[in-house]
Motif scaffolding. Sequence first.
Motif, PDB file in Angstrom:
ATOM      1  N   GLU A 173       0.632  -1.201  -0.020  1.00  0.00           N
ATOM      2  CA  GLU A 173      -0.079   0.030   0.104  1.00  0.00           C
ATOM      3  C   GLU A 173       0.941   1.141  -0.004  1.00  0.00           C
ATOM      4  O   GLU A 173       1.836   1.349   0.836  1.00  0.00           O
ATOM      5  N   LYS A 175       0.576   4.678   1.064  1.00  0.00           N
ATOM      6  CA  LYS A 175       0.054   5.289   2.136  1.00  0.00           C
ATOM      7  C   LYS A 175       0.871   6.367   2.586  1.00  0.00           C
ATOM      8  O   LYS A 175       1.512   6.151   3.497  1.00  0.00           O
ATOM      9  N   PHE A 214      -6.739  10.545   4.378  1.00  0.00           N
ATOM     10  CA  PHE A 214      -5.335   9.564   4.198  1.00  0.00           C
ATOM     11  C   PHE A 214      -4.420  10.410   3.521  1.00  0.00           C
ATOM     12  O   PHE A 214      -3.150   9.814   2.992  1.00  0.00           O
ATOM     13  N   LYS A 236      -7.997   2.615  -3.457  1.00  0.00           N
ATOM     14  CA  LYS A 236      -8.077   2.556  -2.189  1.00  0.00           C
ATOM     15  C   LYS A 236      -8.934   3.862  -1.771  1.00  0.00           C
ATOM     16  O   LYS A 236      -8.637   4.711  -1.450  1.00  0.00           O
ATOM     17  N   PHE A 238     -13.215   5.265  -0.649  1.00  0.00           N
ATOM     18  CA  PHE A 238     -14.467   4.883   0.221  1.00  0.00           C
ATOM     19  C   PHE A 238     -15.638   5.047  -0.783  1.00  0.00           C
ATOM     20  O   PHE A 238     -15.932   6.159  -0.891  1.00  0.00           O
ATOM     21  N   LEU A 257     -12.122  -1.155  -3.944  1.00  0.00           N
ATOM     22  CA  LEU A 257     -12.382  -1.743  -2.575  1.00  0.00           C
ATOM     23  C   LEU A 257     -13.971  -1.276  -2.394  1.00  0.00           C
ATOM     24  O   LEU A 257     -14.412  -0.274  -2.639  1.00  0.00           O
ATOM     25  N   GLU A 285     -14.414  -5.773   1.612  1.00  0.00           N
ATOM     26  CA  GLU A 285     -13.972  -5.837   2.743  1.00  0.00           C
ATOM     27  C   GLU A 285     -14.704  -6.078   3.992  1.00  0.00           C
ATOM     28  O   GLU A 285     -15.939  -5.293   3.988  1.00  0.00           O
ATOM     29  N   ASN A 307     -10.383  -7.068   7.332  1.00  0.00           N
ATOM     30  CA  ASN A 307      -9.756  -6.051   8.091  1.00  0.00           C
ATOM     31  C   ASN A 307      -9.275  -6.364   9.516  1.00  0.00           C
ATOM     32  O   ASN A 307     -10.403  -6.611  10.104  1.00  0.00           O
ATOM     33  N   ARG A 309      -8.146  -4.080  11.366  1.00  0.00           N
ATOM     34  CA  ARG A 309      -8.582  -3.114  12.082  1.00  0.00           C
ATOM     35  C   ARG A 309     -10.152  -2.721  11.912  1.00  0.00           C
ATOM     36  O   ARG A 309     -10.763  -2.622  11.070  1.00  0.00           O
ATOM     37  N   GLU A 343      -5.790  -8.139   5.927  1.00  0.00           N
ATOM     38  CA  GLU A 343      -5.533  -6.673   5.937  1.00  0.00           C
ATOM     39  C   GLU A 343      -5.197  -6.127   7.245  1.00  0.00           C
ATOM     40  O   GLU A 343      -5.762  -6.392   8.069  1.00  0.00           O
ATOM     41  N   SER A 344      -4.142  -5.328   7.325  1.00  0.00           N
ATOM     42  CA  SER A 344      -3.906  -4.276   8.303  1.00  0.00           C
ATOM     43  C   SER A 344      -3.049  -5.050   9.647  1.00  0.00           C
ATOM     44  O   SER A 344      -3.470  -6.068   9.895  1.00  0.00           O
ATOM     45  N   GLY A 345      -2.265  -4.223  10.109  1.00  0.00           N
ATOM     46  CA  GLY A 345      -1.623  -4.607  11.443  1.00  0.00           C
ATOM     47  C   GLY A 345      -0.678  -5.798  11.075  1.00  0.00           C
ATOM     48  O   GLY A 345      -0.385  -6.434  12.069  1.00  0.00           O
ATOM     49  N   LEU A 364      -2.471  -7.471   2.451  1.00  0.00           N
ATOM     50  CA  LEU A 364      -2.684  -5.811   2.205  1.00  0.00           C
ATOM     51  C   LEU A 364      -1.863  -5.309   3.580  1.00  0.00           C
ATOM     52  O   LEU A 364      -2.297  -5.423   4.260  1.00  0.00           O
ATOM     53  N   VAL A 365      -0.477  -4.674   2.783  1.00  0.00           N
ATOM     54  CA  VAL A 365       0.051  -4.307   4.019  1.00  0.00           C
ATOM     55  C   VAL A 365       0.755  -2.629   3.771  1.00  0.00           C
ATOM     56  O   VAL A 365       1.087  -2.633   2.450  1.00  0.00           O
ATOM     57  N   GLY A 366       0.482  -1.821   4.757  1.00  0.00           N
ATOM     58  CA  GLY A 366       0.761  -0.272   4.409  1.00  0.00           C
ATOM     59  C   GLY A 366       1.995  -0.109   5.293  1.00  0.00           C
ATOM     60  O   GLY A 366       3.070  -0.130   5.010  1.00  0.00           O
ATOM     61  N   GLU A 367       1.444   0.380   6.633  1.00  0.00           N
ATOM     62  CA  GLU A 367       2.275   0.820   7.577  1.00  0.00           C
ATOM     63  C   GLU A 367       3.868   0.371   7.565  1.00  0.00           C
ATOM     64  O   GLU A 367       4.980   0.833   7.352  1.00  0.00           O
TER      65      GLU A 367
HETATM   66  O1  LIG Z   1      -1.110   0.101   7.109  1.00  0.00           O
HETATM   67  P1  LIG Z   1      -1.619  -1.227   7.645  1.00  0.00           P
HETATM   68  O2  LIG Z   1      -2.008  -1.533   9.050  1.00  0.00           O
HETATM   69  O3  LIG Z   1      -0.695  -2.282   7.062  1.00  0.00           O
HETATM   70  O4  LIG Z   1      -3.141  -1.499   6.783  1.00  0.00           O
HETATM   71  C1  LIG Z   1      -3.101  -1.358   5.398  1.00  0.00           C
HETATM   72  C2  LIG Z   1      -4.406  -1.402   4.923  1.00  0.00           C
HETATM   73  O5  LIG Z   1      -5.130  -2.471   5.367  1.00  0.00           O
HETATM   74  C3  LIG Z   1      -5.236  -0.282   5.605  1.00  0.00           C
HETATM   75  O6  LIG Z   1      -4.740   0.858   5.060  1.00  0.00           O
HETATM   76  C4  LIG Z   1      -6.875  -0.341   5.181  1.00  0.00           C
HETATM   77  C5  LIG Z   1      -7.731  -1.617   5.126  1.00  0.00           C
HETATM   78  N1  LIG Z   1      -8.874  -1.147   4.763  1.00  0.00           N
HETATM   79  C6  LIG Z   1      -8.955   0.147   4.666  1.00  0.00           C
HETATM   80  C7  LIG Z   1      -9.899   0.767   4.143  1.00  0.00           C
HETATM   81  C8  LIG Z   1      -9.831   2.279   4.027  1.00  0.00           C
HETATM   82  C9  LIG Z   1      -8.512   2.845   4.238  1.00  0.00           C
HETATM   83  C10 LIG Z   1      -7.685   2.111   4.727  1.00  0.00           C
HETATM   84  C11 LIG Z   1      -7.884   0.768   4.929  1.00  0.00           C
END
Ligand SMILES: O=P(O)(O)OC[C@@H](O)[C@@H](O)c1c[nH]c2ccccc12
Length: 389
Positions: A173, A175, A214, A236, A238, A257, A285, A307, A309, A343-345, A364-367
């Motif tokens: 990602e 980001k 973001f 990515k 909404f 997404l 998601e 997700n 998160r 996704e995330s974390g 799916l990895v960002g941070e």
């Molecule tokens: O940065 P992370 O923790 O690796 O997460 C990435 C991604 O999953 C996260 O940015 C995300 C998942 N779903 C979303 C929906 C909207 C915005 C952001 C996201």
Amino acid sequence: MEGLVSMKTAPGISFHSIPSPNQRPNFFLRRSSMDLQHRRFHFPSIRAQQSGTIFPGKEDEEDSLKLREWEVGMLQNEVAASQGIRIRRRPPSGPPLHYVGPFEFRLQNEGNTPRNMLEEIVWHKDVEVSQMKEKKPLLSLKKVIENAPPTRDFVGSLKAAHLRTGLPGLIAEVKKASPSRGILRENFDPAEIARAYEKGGAACLSVLTDEKYFKGSFENLEAIRNAGVKCPLLCKEFVIDAWQIYYARIKGADAILLIAAVLPDLDIRYMIKICKMLGLAALVEVHDEREMDRVLGIEGIELIGINNRNLETFEVDISNTKKLLEGERGQMIRKKDIIVVGESGLFTPDDVAYVQEAGVKAVLVGESIVKQSDPGKGISGLFGKDISL
Ligand SMILES: O=P(O)(O)OC[C@@H](O)[C@@H](O)c1c[nH]c2ccccc12
């Protein structure tokens, strides 16, 4: 008269208290358009009375359009709530002010503030999208799409990466920031990060396009598309309106997404059809069992993202991926040949191994990778080995 702060009535007309839709939602929602026409027939607007006519003028037509939009918004909230969706698509407010016929009233600003960050983002997106739609109507987007280059195979690329490495295919990602983590990378060159990710072995890229929360943009998506990277791109965003899918397509997206916490089933079905028509993949998601069950009931889904998160509370817990893939849900996913994306974390090789063990074929990895001075090397750190070709 709770909820009614000020009012004026035309002489000789009495009326009952108008509750705010927030307090008594069904009062307004159940009114049919017949009711409304009836009301307008009997209560021509003050403006119309003053000008000595009861025939509707252009402003009345505009009012009527605003009223319809308001009704649709309220109806969307009601449909969503019936599917357990807590996110309201629009702020609950009274109908547009012109719409009270001979009355002028203002409702207290009760409950008109978003209940959490996701709801705030969605309400802001609603305003943003209606402004963008005015500038670029759907018809003009469709014309551009007729001559757009073909999309790239997002799902195919994830499958190929998984086969090649034996590890989950990576969606890396791009980001810059997030509401929960603030700025992740000061020195942010999207095309450079994208190239580094591709070199490091990413199968696909995810590009944040939301500006306000973001610090992303559609320019970033376009810049990456034009930077020579071959990885398919996930926009990515909404998504709350099909118009955004067409827009993403012309800005270079290969996938979009769809967030089940925001979209009712009917919207997801309809948007998936649009994606298929435009050659886009849809990553749907979910973040809890109820959303997963809803999504598993929808035909034609190829990719589900879990997700870790919670977008309402920002709590991250990677065991969420495991929880949602256990038992019958996991079986159904395998039967339907759906690819699940964790996704995330995810920060360490152990995290990746944990979600792979739970059943994901992609992550799916960002941070954890965008923060590294060389985001490509960040990928080797994440997987515990070099996954580039
Ligand atoms: O940065 P992370 O923790 O690796 O997460 C990435 C991604 O999953 C996260 O940015 C995300 C998942 N779903 C979303 C929906 C909207 C915005 C952001 C996201």
